[in-house]
Scaffold this active site. Structure first.
Site, mmCIF file in Angstrom:
data_model
loop_
_atom_site.group_PDB
_atom_site.id
_atom_site.type_symbol
_atom_site.label_atom_id
_atom_site.label_comp_id
_atom_site.label_asym_id
_atom_site.label_seq_id
_atom_site.Cartn_x
_atom_site.Cartn_y
_atom_site.Cartn_z
ATOM 1 N N PRO A 122 0.799 -1.231 0.000
ATOM 2 C CA PRO A 122 0.000 0.000 0.000
ATOM 3 C C PRO A 122 0.831 1.280 0.000
ATOM 4 C CG PRO A 122 -0.940 -1.588 1.537
ATOM 5 C CD PRO A 122 0.354 -2.162 1.062
ATOM 6 N N ILE A 166 -3.208 -7.235 -5.687
ATOM 7 C CA ILE A 166 -2.760 -8.592 -5.966
ATOM 8 C C ILE A 166 -3.821 -9.354 -6.755
ATOM 9 C CG2 ILE A 166 -1.825 -10.710 -4.988
ATOM 10 C CD1 ILE A 166 -0.197 -8.078 -4.443
ATOM 11 N N GLU A 189 7.231 -10.590 -17.059
ATOM 12 C CA GLU A 189 5.931 -9.972 -16.817
ATOM 13 C C GLU A 189 5.712 -8.767 -17.723
ATOM 14 O OE1 GLU A 189 3.332 -7.855 -13.213
ATOM 15 O OE2 GLU A 189 5.335 -8.659 -12.804
ATOM 16 N N ARG A 195 -21.727 0.619 -40.727
ATOM 17 C CA ARG A 195 -22.347 1.862 -40.276
ATOM 18 C C ARG A 195 -22.236 2.937 -41.364
ATOM 19 N NH1 ARG A 195 -25.933 3.881 -36.432
ATOM 20 N NH2 ARG A 195 -25.299 5.977 -35.778
ATOM 21 N N GLN A 224 -13.960 6.304 -30.206
ATOM 22 C CA GLN A 224 -14.455 7.528 -30.848
ATOM 23 C C GLN A 224 -15.096 7.222 -32.196
ATOM 24 O OE1 GLN A 224 -14.421 10.532 -29.466
ATOM 25 N NE2 GLN A 224 -15.269 11.642 -31.219
ATOM 26 N N GLY A 259 -21.521 7.367 -30.222
ATOM 27 C CA GLY A 259 -22.256 7.090 -28.995
ATOM 28 C C GLY A 259 -22.243 5.631 -28.611
ATOM 29 N N GLY A 275 2.460 -3.830 -13.070
ATOM 30 C CA GLY A 275 3.743 -4.441 -13.407
ATOM 31 C C GLY A 275 4.878 -3.430 -13.523
ATOM 32 N N GLY A 276 4.709 -2.275 -12.918
ATOM 33 C CA GLY A 276 5.691 -1.200 -13.035
ATOM 34 C C GLY A 276 5.129 -0.102 -13.920
#
Length: 389
Positions: A130, A159, A243, A269, A337, A341, A364-365
């Site tokens: 923490p 975690i 990782e 569309r 975007q 909507g 992970g950093g």
């Protein structure tokens, strides 16, 4: 273009794993996202199919396959649009399990690693605290030797698999005065008295159980120390490279899927008499996005090939995470975007994808830490080496 990395066997595995996910995971994803808890059965099914053991020795139930099977494993999980599910699976396969493999003795491997690869036991890795964040050397959790036991006190946070796992691999200070050199790695059972866990309510990765874990005079056997006492910091740094590459691969795969979905949407569309994919401004923006994602993908594949040779690409893996997560965030934001909507509506995949992607530059950093690691290596000449065996 990528035939040098992927054989016919790889491609067949990709299709079979995609089919498996569509059958065993996709029907449950929305429920897992809502409840924040993934059914244990999927861990067991993944284990039965060998998916957790792709990169592990046959001696412990693994398949001992090259790393590009793992690349496919990571990429395909991004296509079902649940960063939390994907995280729970790759955390199971790699984070705690890598410490078990590399630092655990034979007893620990048999008791914890073997059932991890079969999915019978769920594991987690506890490093972040923490008050520490990315400052691993500044951790406050302590482990004090008392006869033939270690007594653990402290806490961990953020975690993954931290609430419902069966065991925990954790880092703790065994020599508080030695800073980074005083950290050691331990494994402990979940039911050990003194362990508590609180589930965190997250912006994204909602399917996975992310927890804050407390240790109040937790007593574990002395033999649950993994590797050498005081060498936890180099052990942790050694596994961070993997990782970070995993998160880079996740990012390019996530962005690639977002573009694929968006192109399909734009073809269907229409606005002002033509489909969206015919508008030059949108087409050219997509071309830019696809170019960036493809470059990240190619870079990540090159690092994966280096890792597969047994090399230690700390700088490149840090670059992968820094750049790939940035590209993914920007790409997914643009794709949302393009949907207008509908991109903001939960029934469409981009809203969840945007939330899930946002953890990339943090977990992970952080990106800020990645930049400092890269700067230290390229400007200051610092050389990060794997822990001595």
């Amino acid at each position: 273009m990528y035939q040098s990395y992927f054989s016919e066997e790889h491609n067949a595995f990709r299709q079979s794993f995609r089919d498996f996910l569509n059958k065993e995971a996709v029907p449950h994803i929305d429920r897992w996202e809502e409840t924040g808890q993934i059914d244990r059965e999927i861990f067991e099914k993944m284990g039965e199919m060998g998916y957790f053991g792709l990169y592990y020795p046959e001696k412990y139930g693994g398949l001992d396959l090259d790393f590009f099977y793992t690349v496919i494993f990571l990429e395909e999980m991004q296509r079902i649009n649940s960063g939390g599910f994907a995280a729970a699976m790759w955390v199971q396969a790699f984070l705690g399990a890598q410490h078990l493999l590399k630092e655990g003795d034979e007893r620990i491997k048999q008791e914890y690693l073997v059932p991890t690869l079969t999915g019978e036991k769920i594991g987690c890795l506890g490093i972040t605290e923490p008050f520490g964040g990315s400052d691993v050397a500044g951790m406050r959790t302590t482990a004090v030797k008392d006869g033939d036991e270690w007594v653990i006190n402290g806490s961990k946070t953020f975690i993954t698999n931290g609430v419902y796992s069966d065991y925990l691999v954790i880092a703790a200070k065994t020599d508080p005065e030695a800073k980074g050199r005083g950290i050691s790695i331990f494994v402990m059972d979940r039911e050990t008295p003194g362990i508590s866990a609180t589930k965190l309510n997250k912006l994204g990765w909602r399917a996975s159980d992310t927890g804050e874990i407390g240790f109040n005079n937790v007593r574990i056997p002395a033999e649950n120390l993994m590797g050498e006492q005081g060498k936890g910091f180099p052990y942790i740094m050694q596994h961070f490279a993997l990782e970070r590459l995993i998160m880079g691969i996740n990012s390019h795969a996530r962005a690639e899927y977002a573009i694929e979905y968006t192109i399909g949407y734009m073809k269907e569309r229409s606005a002002f008499g033509q489909s969206l994919d015919k508008y030059q401004a949108l087409r050219h923006k997509l071309a830019d996005m696809m170019s960036e994602v493809e470059m990240a993908k190619c870079f990540n594949y090159n690092i994966a090939a280096e890792l597969d040779k047994g090399l230690y690409p700390v700088k490149e893996a840090s670059m992968s995470k820094l750049v790939s997560t940035k590209i993914a965030d920007e790409t997914i934001n643009s794709c949302l975007q393009f949907l207008g909507g509908y991109g903001y509506i939960e029934e469409y995949p981009l809203a969840r994808m945007l939330r899930d992607s946002r953890l990339g530059p943090i977990g992970g950093g952080t990106s800020e830490i990645m930049r400092e690691i890269i700067a230290k290596m390229t400007i200051d000449g610092k050389d990060y080496k794997p822990a001595a065996k």
